[in-house]
Write a protein that holds these residues in place. Structure first.
Motif, PDB file in Angstrom:
ATOM      1  N   LEU A   7      37.539  14.396  17.193  1.00 57.86           N
ATOM      2  CA  LEU A   7      38.100  13.862  18.422  1.00 57.86           C
ATOM      3  C   LEU A   7      37.945  12.343  18.434  1.00 57.86           C
ATOM      4  CD1 LEU A   7      37.713  16.872  19.002  1.00 57.86           C
ATOM      5  CD2 LEU A   7      36.787  16.272  21.247  1.00 57.86           C
ATOM      6  N   TYR A   8      39.022  11.655  18.741  1.00 59.63           N
ATOM      7  CA  TYR A   8      39.007  10.196  18.847  1.00 59.63           C
ATOM      8  C   TYR A   8      39.216   9.810  20.305  1.00 59.63           C
ATOM      9  CZ  TYR A   8      39.673  10.102  13.752  1.00 59.63           C
ATOM     10  OH  TYR A   8      39.538  10.269  12.399  1.00 59.63           O
ATOM     11  N   TYR A   9      38.182   9.203  20.870  1.00 58.92           N
ATOM     12  CA  TYR A   9      38.281   8.829  22.286  1.00 58.92           C
ATOM     13  C   TYR A   9      37.121   7.890  22.611  1.00 58.92           C
ATOM     14  CZ  TYR A   9      39.964   9.535  27.073  1.00 58.92           C
ATOM     15  OH  TYR A   9      40.524   9.361  28.316  1.00 58.92           O
ATOM     16  N   ASN A  11      33.474   7.032  24.785  1.00 59.49           N
ATOM     17  CA  ASN A  11      32.237   7.757  25.077  1.00 59.49           C
ATOM     18  C   ASN A  11      32.185   8.070  26.578  1.00 59.49           C
ATOM     19  OD1 ASN A  11      29.754   8.970  24.768  1.00 59.49           O
ATOM     20  ND2 ASN A  11      28.620   7.040  24.877  1.00 59.49           N
ATOM     21  N   MET A  16      40.011  13.550  27.669  1.00 59.06           N
ATOM     22  CA  MET A  16      39.456  14.276  26.529  1.00 59.06           C
ATOM     23  C   MET A  16      38.452  15.338  26.964  1.00 59.06           C
ATOM     24  SD  MET A  16      39.541  14.632  23.215  1.00 59.06           S
ATOM     25  CE  MET A  16      39.908  13.190  22.189  1.00 59.06           C
ATOM     26  N   ARG A  20      37.249  18.889  25.156  1.00 57.53           N
ATOM     27  CA  ARG A  20      35.883  19.223  24.743  1.00 57.53           C
ATOM     28  C   ARG A  20      35.464  20.575  25.324  1.00 57.53           C
ATOM     29  NH1 ARG A  20      34.976  13.658  26.583  1.00 57.53           N
ATOM     30  NH2 ARG A  20      34.929  12.242  24.788  1.00 57.53           N
ATOM     31  N   GLU A  31      33.462  17.013  15.769  1.00 57.05           N
ATOM     32  CA  GLU A  31      32.878  15.690  15.635  1.00 57.05           C
ATOM     33  C   GLU A  31      33.655  14.718  16.518  1.00 57.05           C
ATOM     34  OE1 GLU A  31      32.938  14.634  11.518  1.00 57.05           O
ATOM     35  OE2 GLU A  31      31.532  16.220  10.930  1.00 57.05           O
ATOM     36  N   GLU A  32      33.026  13.609  16.833  1.00 56.09           N
ATOM     37  CA  GLU A  32      33.688  12.612  17.673  1.00 56.09           C
ATOM     38  C   GLU A  32      33.608  11.228  17.038  1.00 56.09           C
ATOM     39  OE1 GLU A  32      33.555  13.096  22.073  1.00 56.09           O
ATOM     40  OE2 GLU A  32      31.658  14.111  21.639  1.00 56.09           O
ATOM     41  N   LEU A  34      33.888   7.717  18.479  1.00 53.77           N
ATOM     42  CA  LEU A  34      33.883   7.054  19.783  1.00 53.77           C
ATOM     43  C   LEU A  34      34.353   5.614  19.622  1.00 53.77           C
ATOM     44  CD1 LEU A  34      30.507   8.481  21.104  1.00 53.77           C
ATOM     45  CD2 LEU A  34      32.818   9.330  21.559  1.00 53.77           C
ATOM     46  N   VAL A  58      43.363  14.165  18.380  1.00 54.36           N
ATOM     47  CA  VAL A  58      42.526  15.224  17.821  1.00 54.36           C
ATOM     48  C   VAL A  58      43.051  15.598  16.443  1.00 54.36           C
ATOM     49  CG1 VAL A  58      41.757  17.622  18.035  1.00 54.36           C
ATOM     50  CG2 VAL A  58      41.867  16.168  20.061  1.00 54.36           C
ATOM     51  N   GLN A 201      27.720  17.862  23.845  1.00 54.92           N
ATOM     52  CA  GLN A 201      28.740  16.814  23.789  1.00 54.92           C
ATOM     53  C   GLN A 201      29.514  16.665  25.096  1.00 54.92           C
ATOM     54  OE1 GLN A 201      29.965  18.653  19.975  1.00 54.92           O
ATOM     55  NE2 GLN A 201      30.426  16.573  19.284  1.00 54.92           N
ATOM     56  N   LYS A 203      30.189  15.046  28.531  1.00 55.63           N
ATOM     57  CA  LYS A 203      29.943  13.669  28.933  1.00 55.63           C
ATOM     58  C   LYS A 203      29.528  13.583  30.403  1.00 55.63           C
ATOM     59  CE  LYS A 203      31.298  12.497  24.847  1.00 55.63           C
ATOM     60  NZ  LYS A 203      30.285  12.313  23.801  1.00 55.63           N
TER      61      LYS A 203
END
Length: 223
Positions: A7-9, A11, A16, A20, A31-32, A34, A58, A201, A203
């Motif tokens: 995942l690209y986003y 923190n 997103m 998650r 995996e992330e 950040l 993603v 994970q 947030k």
């Protein structure tokens, strides 16, 4: 491209967070990456990873998926969270879209002016209690799940939304007993319970650091 789900986003939660939640509910490890610097975002742009030049992104099954609704539809379909048949899927989509509308009212708060936040909170609370929660309360009256006889993405989104609203309004579910019972059932699911534990994970609520991170990476000009 990694075979792992990545995942690209930022923190923080944003759009997103529902992704998650879905992956966690399905028991999928991810995996992330950040994003903390503008250069990371620009690299994704230059690499052609962002079809519409925006996040979330993603990586899954050899694909680079963008657009949060498309991502969630894929995950729900892959992990059997989309119901049985077209009619159930249509109901799941309706419930999910309603919850998306509700959660967006909370997600925009960090980007509002201070004097607008209280007004927005009041509007959100009123709409949750009069427009949205009654729908889900009725659907869950005498039923374990929103649609059909198994867990769906709509249930996962509802759990996320009710917890999000309780953070702002701790007693908001006091007149919705079916929703409270639903929360208890969801907490008993091993994958959901694991995601709710410290160190997962999931947030936290957005803070000033999150706002600063997003505005700097995306070069947003807030009014």
């Amino acid at each position: 491209m990694s075979e792992k789900v990545v995942l690209y986003y930022f923190n923080g939660r944003g759009v997103m967070e529902s992704i998650r939640w879905l992956l966690a509910a399905a028991g999928v490890q991810f995996e992330e990456v950040l994003l903390t610097k503008r250069e990371q975002f620009e690299k994704l742009l230059n690499d052609g990873a962002l079809m519409f030049q925006q996040l979330p992104l993603v990586e899954i099954d050899g694909m680079q998926l963008v657009q949060s609704k498309a991502i969630m539809n894929y995950i729900a379909g892959k992990y059997n969270l989309n119901g049985s048949g077209l009619k159930e899927r249509a109901m799941i989509e309706m419930y999910s879209e309603g919850l998306r509308d509700l959660m967006e009212m909370i997600m925009i708060l960090p980007f509002k002016k201070t004097d607008e936040k209280e007004t927005q909170l009041g509007v959100t609370q009123e709409k949750a209690k009069s427009r949205y929660f009654p729908v889900y309360e009725k659907a869950l009256s005498g039923s374990q799940y929103l649609v059909g006889s198994q867990l769906s993405r709509a249930d996962v989104h509802l759990m996320e939304a009710t917890l999000m609203l309780e953070e702002k309004f701790p007693t908001i579910l006091s007149t919705f007993p079916s929703l409270k019972a639903f929360q208890d059932r969801m907490r008993s699911l091993p994958t959901i319970n694991k995601f709710l534990q410290p160190g997962s994970q999931r947030k936290p609520q957005p803070d000033d650091a999150y706002l600063k991170n997003v505005t700097e990476v995306l070069k947003l000009q807030l009014s």
